[in-house]
Enzyme design. Structure first.
Site, PDB file in Angstrom:
ATOM      1  N   HIS A  17      -7.181  -5.642  -1.081  1.00 50.78           N
ATOM      2  CA  HIS A  17      -6.001  -4.809  -0.849  1.00 50.78           C
ATOM      3  C   HIS A  17      -4.981  -5.480   0.070  1.00 50.78           C
ATOM      4  O   HIS A  17      -3.778  -5.228  -0.038  1.00 50.78           O
ATOM      5  CB  HIS A  17      -6.467  -3.484  -0.240  1.00 50.78           C
ATOM      6  CG  HIS A  17      -5.384  -2.475  -0.059  1.00 50.78           C
ATOM      7  ND1 HIS A  17      -4.823  -1.777  -1.108  1.00 50.78           N
ATOM      8  CD2 HIS A  17      -4.752  -2.037   1.058  1.00 50.78           C
ATOM      9  CE1 HIS A  17      -3.902  -0.948  -0.651  1.00 50.78           C
ATOM     10  NE2 HIS A  17      -3.839  -1.083   0.658  1.00 50.78           N
ATOM     11  N   ASP A  36       4.052  24.052  -0.600  1.00 48.67           N
ATOM     12  CA  ASP A  36       5.470  23.888  -0.953  1.00 48.67           C
ATOM     13  C   ASP A  36       5.902  22.430  -0.832  1.00 48.67           C
ATOM     14  O   ASP A  36       6.936  22.105  -0.265  1.00 48.67           O
ATOM     15  CB  ASP A  36       6.360  24.779  -0.092  1.00 48.67           C
ATOM     16  CG  ASP A  36       6.233  24.486   1.399  1.00 48.67           C
ATOM     17  OD1 ASP A  36       5.297  23.751   1.787  1.00 48.67           O
ATOM     18  OD2 ASP A  36       7.070  24.988   2.177  1.00 48.67           O
ATOM     19  N   SER A  51       0.831  -1.199   0.000  1.00 46.88           N
ATOM     20  CA  SER A  51       0.000   0.000   0.000  1.00 46.88           C
ATOM     21  C   SER A  51       0.875   1.263   0.000  1.00 46.88           C
ATOM     22  O   SER A  51       1.645   1.472  -0.932  1.00 46.88           O
ATOM     23  CB  SER A  51      -0.967  -0.055   1.188  1.00 46.88           C
ATOM     24  OG  SER A  51      -1.937   0.954   1.116  1.00 46.88           O
TER      25      SER A  51
END
Length: 432
Positions: free
Chosen positions: A410, A357, A143
């Protein structure tokens, strides 16, 4: 170092010191923890290293007992390092108790900006020579760990012998909005599949949500249960047995008392175990930041994009306009109101949501020229990571072989025993 034994393996606790900010290597240092695991019969052998990077963000490496799951296959030929990524487990953990030591919300947000995949990979490259003598190692990324492995390939491929990814090939350029715009339809499909399997849960879920809307119960420990929080139990639906877990949870929701039906203590404890972020607060605080690149803020993407999918509106479901849809791996501002583990971090989370940023995480040009053998398991209709995003990335990374399967969800690398890791190794070696 402390070594000890479990059935079939020898474990060694390892601790490392790395820069907090790798751009300032002489500055503040933090501690990392990793658990070395080797088969008992091969404890003294010279073996190549395999680095395991857990999913998340915000989770320490899984605490195995003996040769559980994929680890049984790994220790056949590797010395394994189960690394607690910075800020998790025993690696200078960050939470509501420790973050105030950094200062106020802005200082905390600036600190947390150093806890993404880029810093994690720099950590790995700092400790690798200490373990391997400078030799490259194999990385297994589950993952979010796969996101880190993809960054590794983008920035320090010389450190890798092989890269194995399971359920974690990220989009190289998608904004968080794109991630959630793709996610909500998958979450809806998972909910519909659950209701097809357990049709009695349609009414059960609506009844529980109605009770919560009327009573706003406070769970043990102070977690305020709202209809939206209840919907987020859908995070279970992305794992192998999650639909069954959700069904049994709903089955025991109510108990008859002298004042009528109330949510049972058992139900409340089970819900709290799923919903609380006390054990992994960075998952909530940094979740959208793992997708951030460049100057565009994430801006609570999951919350904004959810408005584009009115079928997830709990109030509409309670008025009879369709079944109550569960949600999943999405983080919202209200998480920082209902969860006592997150409430002190609300201002910090807000600052991270507007941050502009963020370093770029992936280098498509370098990935196109990649020479490291890579194998990736992509789970068809994975609830947590978009399949099309993963396949688009797979087409960019040279030397990558992809195994697309709907046999697992998953958590396939854990749920499959040794099969997924065995398959990935065979693919990377050209044996399958």
């Amino acid at each position: 170092m402390t070594s000890y034994r479990q059935p079939g393996v020898v474990l060694t606790d390892r601790r490392f010191t790395v820069p907090l900010d790798h751009a300032d290597p002489a500055g503040e240092q933090i501690e990392l923890y990793g658990r070395e695991v080797v088969a008992s019969a091969r404890a003294g052998a010279e073996l190549p290293w395999l680095l395991y990077l857990e999913g998340g963000p915000g989770f320490g490496a899984r605490r195995f007992v003996g040769k559980q799951a994929w680890l049984a296959r790994a220790v056949q030929e590797y010395r394994v390092l189960l690394l607690d990524q910075r800020g998790t487990g025993q690696s200078t953990p960050l939470n509501r108790q420790t973050l105030p030591l950094r200062g106020g919300p802005q200082a905390q947000a600036d600190h947390l900006a150093l806890f993404r995949a880029d810093s994690i990979v720099r950590d790995c490259e700092t400790i690798r020579p200490q373990l391997t003598g400078g030799a490259p190692w194999t990385v297994l990324g589950q993952s979010f760990g796969g996101f880190c492995a993809t960054h590794y390939l983008s920035t320090a491929p010389e450190g890798l012998r092989t890269a194995l990814v399971t359920g974690g090939l990220p989009s190289l350029d998608a904004h968080a909005d794109d991630v959630y715009r793709a996610a909500y339809p998958r979450i809806r499909r998972k909910t519909e599949a659950h209701y097809a399997r357990y049709p009695q849960d349609v009414e059960r879920a609506r009844r529980v949500a109605q009770h919560i809307a009327e009573h706003r119960p406070v769970l043990p420990g102070g977690y305020t249960l709202t209809p939206e929080a209840f919907q987020s139990l859908g995070i279970l639906l992305g794992s192998a047995d999650g639909s069954h877990q959700l069904h049994y949870l709903l089955e025991d929701a109510f108990v008859r008392t002298g004042d009528g039906h109330e949510l049972s203590d058992a139900f409340q404890e089970s819900v709290l175990a799923v919903l609380s972020y006390a054990a992994h607060p960075l998952y909530a605080v940094l979740h959208e930041a793992i997708y951030a690149q460049g100057k565009e803020p994430t801006g609570w993407a999951a919350e904004r994009v959810r408005a584009e999918f009115p079928q997830f509106d709990a109030a509409a479901a309670l008025e009879g306009r369709g079944p109550l849809l569960f949600t999943g791996e999405t983080i919202h501002p209200w998480h920082f109101e209902v969860d006592p583990a997150l409430r002190p971090l609300r201002a910090t989370a807000e600052l991270l949501a507007v941050r502009t940023d963020w370093p770029v995480l992936y280098d498509p040009a370098r990935l196109t020229a990649n020479e490291v053998p890579v194998a990736a398991a992509v789970y068809h209709d994975d609830m947590y990571v978009d399949t099309e995003h993963s396949l688009r990335t797979a087409r960019t990374i040279r030397s990558l072989r992809t195994w697309v399967t709907d046999e697992y969800e998953h958590d396939g690398v854990r749920a499959s025993g040794t099969r997924v890791l065995d398959r990935l190794l065979a693919l990377a070696r050209g044996e399958a």
